[in-house]
Design an enzyme around this catalytic site. Structure first.
Site, PDB file in Angstrom:
ATOM      1  N   GLY A  12      28.601  14.898 -35.427  1.00 60.79           N
ATOM      2  CA  GLY A  12      29.357  15.647 -34.423  1.00 60.79           C
ATOM      3  C   GLY A  12      30.470  14.795 -33.838  1.00 60.79           C
ATOM      4  CG  ASP A  13      30.864  14.065 -30.453  1.00 62.02           C
ATOM      5  OD1 ASP A  13      31.039  15.155 -29.891  1.00 62.02           O
ATOM      6  OD2 ASP A  13      29.857  13.359 -30.268  1.00 62.02           O
ATOM      7  CE  LYS A  16      32.335  19.972 -35.276  1.00 57.55           C
ATOM      8  NZ  LYS A  16      31.881  18.634 -34.892  1.00 57.55           N
ATOM      9  N   GLY A  40      31.332  20.153 -27.312  1.00 57.77           N
ATOM     10  CA  GLY A  40      32.484  19.960 -26.442  1.00 57.77           C
ATOM     11  C   GLY A  40      33.687  19.736 -27.336  1.00 57.77           C
ATOM     12  CG  HIS A  41      34.475  22.078 -30.336  1.00 56.68           C
ATOM     13  ND1 HIS A  41      34.158  23.210 -31.037  1.00 56.68           N
ATOM     14  CD2 HIS A  41      33.561  21.149 -30.720  1.00 56.68           C
ATOM     15  CE1 HIS A  41      33.103  22.970 -31.809  1.00 56.68           C
ATOM     16  NE2 HIS A  41      32.721  21.731 -31.619  1.00 56.68           N
ATOM     17  CD  GLN A 224      26.089  21.154 -32.039  1.00 59.21           C
ATOM     18  OE1 GLN A 224      25.815  22.136 -32.697  1.00 59.21           O
ATOM     19  NE2 GLN A 224      26.571  21.254 -30.825  1.00 59.21           N
TER      20      GLN A 224
END
Ligand code: IMP
Length: 423
Positions: A12-13, A16, A40-41, A224
């Protein structure tokens, strides 16, 4: 190109949201297919920062339709907060948001139980975001979940809700020694939510497949990453959904034949938040430098992210499972100041070289590293491949060679502008 899947190739992170935002310009519909407000995008457009937890990052383009898919667990409070934040920033969302009626609703008791579990001495601490995600998915599989479409069904209130709450109360009282929940209170809340949410509801498989058939271009947005997948990740230190391609099909209802591209997003190094194995974790000076240069703090919880090096076996694992047709290498500029850059080219398990990411023996693997020279200059201004320093180009080529997947874009800074298309 009918449907493109965007999937995290690490923990994740990976950035994206930036890629989704960048690609959304030519897309009609963006569908988020799993997870909830644990994600959290972050997207930066013209210096302005936006953080999305539930709403797909494509919302920043004026005509893109954003769908919250049936594989999601939706916290209504977080959803309405996000809507009002967007309105405050003058983003016109009118008529552009849809919610699959089979998505699950995440209520305050899910977050409460997640927190109580994480704080309990006798339960394995996962380091969750405490957003109730695992508890809500457990309810779904246990058949005690509440779907958004249920909120406008009279039978649900009569037949199912009292039993669901009764079961929750047994758990809260007997196991967690906490307060009971009142059925009437939950019912009032759900009825009110039903009235507010019904304008967004769709039958997602019908709507999406019909739109695709009529020529609409769709992007599937994963949250994720592959290594946090409940089946293919570092179990039990994972999230409770499937960020991988199988989750994209289940969480959207889109016919698998429509997926023509599967793009894996990876950082030029690696990070993870929370507990669990991380074979290429760096310590000391390297870790601190990556954390500082990459501003590696969670956008949902603010927790510092653990930092480490690019791990070939992790990306190959993601490529295998998701059928990756391309990679996007993000945060390449974070490596600007390193003299040497480490790459984990393989693993040994019990003294033997292995060519896969093990399901259960991750703690026992020994990582084999190679080193490449850094480029020691800023690359954020670069606009095309040939603008990049020689050693940066070599690093990109090494990623391609080791992973066997073409690198299609690289990101050299946080803004939408700082993206280079390679292929
Ligand atoms: P949960 O998804 O809140 O249950 O947390 C399970 C694990 O997934 C924890 O290690 C979290 O830190 C991690 N996790 C969940 N969502 C994200 C994300 O969006 N980025 C990175 N890690 C995440």
């Amino acid at each position: 190109m009918a449907v493109t899947l965007i999937v995290g190739a690490q923990w994740g992170d990976e950035g994206k949201a930036k890629v989704i935002d960048y690609l959304s310009e030519n897309i009609d519909i963006v569908v988020r297919y799993q997870g909830g407000a644990n994600a959290g995008h972050t997207v930066v457009v013209n210096g302005e920062k936006y953080i999305f937890h539930l709403i797909p990052s494509g919302i920043l383009y004026p005509n893109t339709i954003c769908v919250l898919g049936g594989g999601m667990v939706i916290d209504p409070e977080a959803f309405f907060l996000e809507l009002s934040n967007l309105k405050e920033k003058n983003i016109d969302i009118e008529g552009r948001i849809r919610i699959a009626d089979n998505a699950h609703i995440l209520l305050p008791y899910h977050s409460l139980i997640d927190r109580l579990r994480e704080e309990s001495e006798s339960i394995t601490k996962i380091g969750t975001t405490k957003r109730g995600i695992g508890v809500c998915y457990a309810d779904k599989v246990n058949r005690t979940g509440i779907r958004i479409g249920d909120l406008v069904e009279e039978n649900f209130y009569k037949n199912r809700l009292p039993r669901i709450i009764q079961e929750k109360n047994i758990l809260l009282k007997e196991i967690y020694k906490d307060k009971e929940i009142k059925v009437s209170q939950v019912e009032d809340l759900l009825r009110e939510l039903g009235q507010k949410l019904k304008q967004y509801l769709i039958n997602a498989p019908y709507y999406l497949n019909m739109e695709i058939t009529s020529g609409k271009r769709v992007l599937l947005e994963g949250a994720q990453g592959t290594m946090l997948d409940v089946d293919f990740g570092t179990y039990p230190y994972v999230t409770s959904s499937n960020p991988t391609i199988g989750g994209a099909l289940i969480g959207s209802g889109i016919n698998y034949r429509f997926i023509t591209e599967s793009i894996g997003i990876m950082k030029a190094y690696a990070t993870r938040v929370g507990e669990g194995p991380f074979p290429t974790e760096a310590f000391g000076e390297d870790s601190e430098k990556l954390q500082k240069m990459g501003n590696e703090f969670g956008s949902t919880t603010g927790r510092p992210r653990r930092c480490g090096w690019f791990d070939v076996e992790v990306i190959k694992h993601a490529a295998r499972i998701n059928g990756l047709t391309g990679l996007v290498l993000t945060k390449l500029d974070v490596l600007d100041e390193f003299d040497k850059i480490k790459i984990a080219v393989g693993y040994e398990l019990d003294g033997k070289r292995i060519s896969y990411f093990p399901s259960c023996a991750v703690e026992r693997i020994k990582v084999i590293y190679e080193e490449m020279p850094g480029w020691k200059e800023s690359i954020t201004h670069c606009k095309k491949f040939s603008d990049l320093p020689k050693n940066t180009r070599k690093y990109i080529e090494a990623v391609e060679k080791f992973c066997g997947v073409p690198v299609k874009w690289v990101s050299v800074g946080p803004d939408r502008e700082n993206t280079i298309k390679l292929k």
